[in-house]
Design a protein around this motif. Structure first.
Motif, short mmCIF file in Angstrom:
data_model
loop_
_atom_site.label_atom_id
_atom_site.label_comp_id
_atom_site.label_asym_id
_atom_site.label_seq_id
_atom_site.Cartn_x
_atom_site.Cartn_y
_atom_site.Cartn_z
N LEU A 161 32.60 49.33 42.29
CA LEU A 161 33.47 48.51 41.77
C LEU A 161 33.05 47.05 41.69
O LEU A 161 33.00 46.21 40.82
N GLU A 162 32.61 46.56 43.03
CA GLU A 162 31.98 45.35 43.03
C GLU A 162 30.77 44.90 42.29
O GLU A 162 30.52 44.04 41.51
N GLU A 163 29.86 46.13 42.39
CA GLU A 163 28.57 45.91 41.58
C GLU A 163 28.92 45.94 39.97
O GLU A 163 28.33 44.94 39.42
N LEU A 164 29.55 46.48 39.74
CA LEU A 164 30.15 46.75 38.11
C LEU A 164 30.55 45.05 37.89
O LEU A 164 30.34 44.59 36.74
N ALA A 165 31.40 44.55 38.79
CA ALA A 165 31.93 43.20 38.28
C ALA A 165 30.82 42.30 38.46
O ALA A 165 30.92 41.44 37.55
N LEU A 166 30.03 42.26 39.39
CA LEU A 166 28.81 41.22 39.08
C LEU A 166 27.99 41.58 38.45
O LEU A 166 27.30 40.63 37.56
N ALA A 167 27.63 42.80 37.70
CA ALA A 167 26.83 43.14 36.68
C ALA A 167 27.39 42.61 35.39
O ALA A 167 26.57 42.20 34.46
N LEU A 168 28.70 42.71 35.46
CA LEU A 168 29.31 42.34 34.06
C LEU A 168 28.95 40.72 33.72
O LEU A 168 28.95 40.27 32.74
N VAL A 169 29.49 39.93 34.85
CA VAL A 169 28.91 38.48 34.98
C VAL A 169 27.53 38.17 34.37
O VAL A 169 27.30 37.46 33.68
N THR A 170 26.51 38.96 35.15
CA THR A 170 25.04 38.63 34.91
C THR A 170 24.67 38.86 33.55
O THR A 170 24.14 38.41 32.81
N GLY A 171 25.43 39.99 33.01
CA GLY A 171 25.11 40.45 31.74
C GLY A 171 25.64 39.72 30.67
O GLY A 171 25.25 39.49 29.45
#
Length: 183
Positions: A161-171
């Motif tokens: 869930l944390e990785e998804l959140a961070l990947a969302l911002v990067t993306g």
């Protein structure tokens, strides 16, 4: 950056628990970003009748405009009868076809069993793609066994869930640069 978490059911709490974890990660890591939760159980939405979104009022207008103003969205949904909830589909029906264009979108799904992962592939992703969302390549799928006492107990799920959140911002940042370069 304007990030919206959309929790797409009017009952249950497991999806909201997962969404809260992802949004807390974003708020802690990116305190200057605007992070908004739309839990559709907190709003009185009318049923879509095909009108343009601008003609709706109240909560319906707020939800549609908030989603369209977002740079990035996390869609969180439970699985009901091997499908997305009708309330979530209604939100998509209220939006114009290109409402998610140039928006990075991540997905969180909760289900009673592993067998329901196909709902994401066969229903949710095609709807979001049709609406021109720029989807993250992976999503977070949680099942009944990942919860106990209204908390996520599987460390791997919390990390994802944390990785998804961070990947969302990067993306979303990469998408924004790409769009600016094209203009």
């Amino acid at each position: 950056m304007n990030i919206v978490g959309l929790t797409g059911a009017v009952v249950g709490k497991k999806t909201r628990i997962a969404m809260d974890h992802a949004l807390t990660t974003l708020r802690n890591r990116y305190p200057l970003h605007q992070v908004t939760l739309i839990d559709i159980s907190d709003y009185e939405l009318v049923y879509s009748d095909g009108r343009p979104y601008e003609t709706y009022t109240g909560d319906t207008r707020y939800v549609t405009e908030t989603l369209m103003a977002a740079d990035a969205i996390i869609v969180g949904t439970p699985t009901f009868q091997a499908s997305i909830p009708g309330a979530l589909k209604n939100v998509f029906d209220l939006l114009p076809i290109d409402a998610l264009k140039q928006k990075k979108v991540g997905i969180i799904v909760t289900a009673g069993s592993q067998k329901h992962f196909l709902m994401v592939e066969q229903q949710l992703k095609p709807i979001l793609s049709y609406m021109k969302a720029d989807l993250l390549p992976s999503y977070v799928f949680l099942e009944e066994a990942d919860y106990a006492n209204d908390a996520i107990i599987t460390p791997n799920c919390l990390q994802r869930l944390e990785e998804l959140a961070l990947a969302l911002v990067t993306g979303a940042e990469q998408l924004e640069r790409k769009v600016k370069a094209a203009h």
